[in-house]
Scaffold this motif. Structure first.
Motif, PDB file in Angstrom:
ATOM      1  N   PHE A  16       2.257   4.934  -8.845  1.00  0.00           N
ATOM      2  CA  PHE A  16       1.113   4.704  -7.963  1.00  0.00           C
ATOM      3  C   PHE A  16      -0.197   4.846  -8.730  1.00  0.00           C
ATOM      4  CE2 PHE A  16      -2.128   6.496  -5.093  1.00  0.00           C
ATOM      5  CZ  PHE A  16      -2.282   5.416  -4.234  1.00  0.00           C
ATOM      6  N   LEU A  44       2.567   9.455  -0.067  1.00  0.00           N
ATOM      7  CA  LEU A  44       2.841   8.086  -0.517  1.00  0.00           C
ATOM      8  C   LEU A  44       3.710   7.354   0.506  1.00  0.00           C
ATOM      9  CD1 LEU A  44       3.455   8.791  -4.304  1.00  0.00           C
ATOM     10  CD2 LEU A  44       1.625   7.359  -3.363  1.00  0.00           C
ATOM     11  N   ARG A  45       4.743   8.026   1.013  1.00  0.00           N
ATOM     12  CA  ARG A  45       5.605   7.411   2.032  1.00  0.00           C
ATOM     13  C   ARG A  45       4.820   7.071   3.294  1.00  0.00           C
ATOM     14  NH1 ARG A  45       9.472  10.874  -0.089  1.00  0.00           N
ATOM     15  NH2 ARG A  45       9.032  12.517   1.421  1.00  0.00           N
ATOM     16  N   ARG A  46       3.951   8.000   3.736  1.00  0.00           N
ATOM     17  CA  ARG A  46       3.125   7.747   4.937  1.00  0.00           C
ATOM     18  C   ARG A  46       2.240   6.526   4.744  1.00  0.00           C
ATOM     19  NH1 ARG A  46       2.316  13.374   4.956  1.00  0.00           N
ATOM     20  NH2 ARG A  46       0.299  13.089   3.957  1.00  0.00           N
ATOM     21  N   GLY A  97       3.087   3.987   3.042  1.00  0.00           N
ATOM     22  CA  GLY A  97       3.929   2.814   2.857  1.00  0.00           C
ATOM     23  C   GLY A  97       4.170   2.457   1.401  1.00  0.00           C
ATOM     24  N   VAL A  98       3.919   3.408   0.506  1.00  0.00           N
ATOM     25  CA  VAL A  98       4.101   3.182  -0.927  1.00  0.00           C
ATOM     26  C   VAL A  98       5.473   3.694  -1.322  1.00  0.00           C
ATOM     27  CG1 VAL A  98       3.235   3.758  -3.234  1.00  0.00           C
ATOM     28  CG2 VAL A  98       1.622   3.415  -1.343  1.00  0.00           C
ATOM     29  N   GLU A  99       6.239   2.855  -1.973  1.00  0.00           N
ATOM     30  CA  GLU A  99       7.600   3.234  -2.359  1.00  0.00           C
ATOM     31  C   GLU A  99       7.680   3.810  -3.764  1.00  0.00           C
ATOM     32  OE1 GLU A  99      10.341   0.074  -1.547  1.00  0.00           O
ATOM     33  OE2 GLU A  99       9.531  -0.215   0.467  1.00  0.00           O
ATOM     34  N   GLU A 100       6.569   3.771  -4.495  1.00  0.00           N
ATOM     35  CA  GLU A 100       6.544   4.280  -5.862  1.00  0.00           C
ATOM     36  C   GLU A 100       6.413   5.805  -5.873  1.00  0.00           C
ATOM     37  OE1 GLU A 100       4.044   1.354  -8.530  1.00  0.00           O
ATOM     38  OE2 GLU A 100       2.978   1.841  -6.672  1.00  0.00           O
ATOM     39  N   LYS A 101       6.757   6.381  -6.999  1.00  0.00           N
ATOM     40  CA  LYS A 101       6.490   7.795  -7.251  1.00  0.00           C
ATOM     41  C   LYS A 101       5.030   7.905  -7.704  1.00  0.00           C
ATOM     42  CE  LYS A 101      10.656   9.448  -6.658  1.00  0.00           C
ATOM     43  NZ  LYS A 101      10.970  10.332  -5.589  1.00  0.00           N
ATOM     44  N   ASN A 132       4.502  12.921  -2.567  1.00  0.00           N
ATOM     45  CA  ASN A 132       5.514  11.906  -2.246  1.00  0.00           C
ATOM     46  C   ASN A 132       5.551  11.619  -0.747  1.00  0.00           C
ATOM     47  OD1 ASN A 132       6.319  11.378  -4.882  1.00  0.00           O
ATOM     48  ND2 ASN A 132       7.756  13.088  -4.882  1.00  0.00           N
ATOM     49  N   GLU A 133       5.354  12.647   0.083  1.00  0.00           N
ATOM     50  CA  GLU A 133       5.268  12.436   1.531  1.00  0.00           C
ATOM     51  C   GLU A 133       4.038  11.598   1.871  1.00  0.00           C
ATOM     52  OE1 GLU A 133       5.361  16.218   3.585  1.00  0.00           O
ATOM     53  OE2 GLU A 133       7.208  16.786   2.567  1.00  0.00           O
ATOM     54  N   GLN A 193      -1.912   1.758   6.621  1.00  0.00           N
ATOM     55  CA  GLN A 193      -1.498   1.938   5.229  1.00  0.00           C
ATOM     56  C   GLN A 193      -2.681   1.830   4.282  1.00  0.00           C
ATOM     57  OE1 GLN A 193       1.586  -0.968   4.729  1.00  0.00           O
ATOM     58  NE2 GLN A 193       3.173   0.385   5.528  1.00  0.00           N
TER      59      GLN A 193
END
Length: 114
Positions: free
Chosen positions: A93, A81-83, A85-89, A78-79, A40
């Motif tokens: 971020f 960010l998810r990879r 481990g960030v949950e924010e938009k 957004n993908e 992450q």
């Protein structure tokens, strides 16, 4: 003059990011940590560097930045960010990263006039 300032900011960021990535890889390999935290941190550092490259010469709205990221990297921000481990938009971020500034709804490099 503004271009020179942007070049210096990106040069410092690239140098810093490369060092950060190397340090993080070394720390992970030395501890043999298979935890996702190392992955992450590396993903976040890479994402910040990628986004910084997109706003190095200009400021962009979050929609513009998201579209440019998707065009250049083949996946949505957004993908990414998810990879990482960030949950924010994206806006949340970027607001938490010292390298960026947001003025009038436009995202640029901190210290640069958007």
């Amino acid at each position: 003059s503004s271009s020179l300032g942007a070049f210096r900011a990106i040069s410092k960021l690239s140098e810093l990011s490369s060092r950060q990535l190397l340090t993080q890889f070394q720390d992970c390999s030395q501890t043999r940590d298979s935890d996702s935290m190392c992955t992450q941190n590396v993903e976040i550092t890479k994402l910040v560097e990628d986004l910084s490259q997109l706003v190095k010469d200009r400021s962009l709205t979050s929609d513009e930045l998201g579209l440019m990221y998707a065009f250049k990297h083949g996946s949505s921000v957004n993908e990414a960010l998810r990879r990482a481990g960030v949950e924010e938009k994206l806006e949340g971020f970027v607001s938490g990263q010292k390298v960026f500034s947001k003025v009038g709804g436009r995202i640029g490099l901190a210290g640069e006039v958007p």
